[in-house]
Design an enzyme around this catalytic site. Structure first.
Site, mmCIF file in Angstrom:
data_model
loop_
_atom_site.group_PDB
_atom_site.id
_atom_site.type_symbol
_atom_site.label_atom_id
_atom_site.label_comp_id
_atom_site.label_asym_id
_atom_site.label_seq_id
_atom_site.Cartn_x
_atom_site.Cartn_y
_atom_site.Cartn_z
ATOM 1 N N GLU A 97 -22.830 9.583 1.529
ATOM 2 C CA GLU A 97 -23.265 11.006 0.646
ATOM 3 C C GLU A 97 -24.202 10.891 -0.794
ATOM 4 O OE1 GLU A 97 -20.814 12.619 0.713
ATOM 5 O OE2 GLU A 97 -20.379 12.127 3.005
ATOM 6 N N GLU B 125 -14.878 11.883 -6.938
ATOM 7 C CA GLU B 125 -16.427 11.897 -5.714
ATOM 8 C C GLU B 125 -15.731 11.059 -4.422
ATOM 9 O OE1 GLU B 125 -18.750 13.787 -2.898
ATOM 10 O OE2 GLU B 125 -18.258 14.675 -5.080
ATOM 11 N N ARG C 187 -5.015 -11.776 0.576
ATOM 12 C CA ARG C 187 -5.115 -9.998 0.642
ATOM 13 C C ARG C 187 -5.868 -9.498 -0.008
ATOM 14 N NH1 ARG C 187 -2.499 -6.708 -2.316
ATOM 15 N NH2 ARG C 187 -1.948 -4.661 -1.910
ATOM 16 N N HIS D 159 -12.459 25.486 10.534
ATOM 17 C CA HIS D 159 -10.751 26.117 10.335
ATOM 18 C C HIS D 159 -10.781 26.115 8.907
ATOM 19 C CE1 HIS D 159 -6.270 25.725 11.145
ATOM 20 N NE2 HIS D 159 -6.455 25.956 12.203
ATOM 21 N N GLU E 138 -15.122 21.622 14.731
ATOM 22 C CA GLU E 138 -14.453 23.480 14.224
ATOM 23 C C GLU E 138 -14.171 23.430 13.589
ATOM 24 O OE1 GLU E 138 -10.968 24.793 16.371
ATOM 25 O OE2 GLU E 138 -11.802 23.283 17.665
ATOM 26 N N TRP F 86 -23.701 2.765 -26.414
ATOM 27 C CA TRP F 86 -24.902 2.182 -27.082
ATOM 28 C C TRP F 86 -24.520 3.622 -28.512
ATOM 29 C CZ3 TRP F 86 -29.170 6.317 -28.378
ATOM 30 C CH2 TRP F 86 -30.040 5.560 -29.607
ATOM 31 N N LEU F 87 -23.903 4.738 -28.103
ATOM 32 C CA LEU F 87 -23.638 5.589 -29.191
ATOM 33 C C LEU F 87 -23.150 5.011 -30.257
ATOM 34 C CD1 LEU F 87 -23.879 8.851 -26.880
ATOM 35 C CD2 LEU F 87 -25.705 8.082 -28.889
ATOM 36 N N LYS G 246 -11.793 20.942 1.448
ATOM 37 C CA LYS G 246 -12.964 20.764 2.025
ATOM 38 C C LYS G 246 -13.087 21.636 0.554
ATOM 39 C CE LYS G 246 -15.223 18.916 5.812
ATOM 40 N NZ LYS G 246 -16.072 19.320 6.836
#
Length: 123
Positions: free
Chosen positions: A33, A74, A14, A92, A90, A52-53, A99
């Site tokens: 994407e 995302e 699994r 709507h 379509e 690194w900083l 979205k």
């Protein structure tokens, strides 16, 4: 019990299959994407930079975590868009709202990167 034949798989099989599905999802998002590809390239710059900083480990974790969270957002946004488009192309109002909310979540994720990095580096 579910009628889904894949739900009966347990243990290492699994986990192995789940890892494969996850890699398939990452691959599909990267191929399909543009926004995800851009965030991956941003992460490939920002995560090594955070390592690194000269910041403490909590700051480093917050910096890396904010970048990873934006990638997660995302992926979810792209999944919402794909599901909406699968249902219907379509126009709507509910599809638009879904979205737009996914897009707003990503905008907040990017804002989080800016805020966290600013506070850690300047504060």
């Amino acid at each position: 019990m579910s009628d889904n034949p894949y739900k009966g798989i347990t243990g290492w099989r699994r986990i192995w299959r789940a890892a494969g599905y996850s890699l398939d999802g990452l691959s599909a998002a990267y191929r399909g994407e543009a926004a995800f590809r851009q965030l991956v390239w941003l992460a490939l710059v920002l995560i090594p930079l955070a390592i690194w900083l000269p910041v403490d480990n909590i700051g480093r974790a917050l910096m890396i975590g904010s970048v990873l969270l934006s990638l997660i957002i995302e992926l979810l946004n792209s999944a919402i868009e794909a599901a909406i488009d699968r249902i219907s192309l379509e126009r709507h109002p509910l599809s638009k709202a879904s979205k737009d909310m996914g897009s707003a979540a990503q905008m907040l994720g990017l804002l989080l990167i800016i805020v966290v990095w600013s506070l850690v580096l300047l504060g």
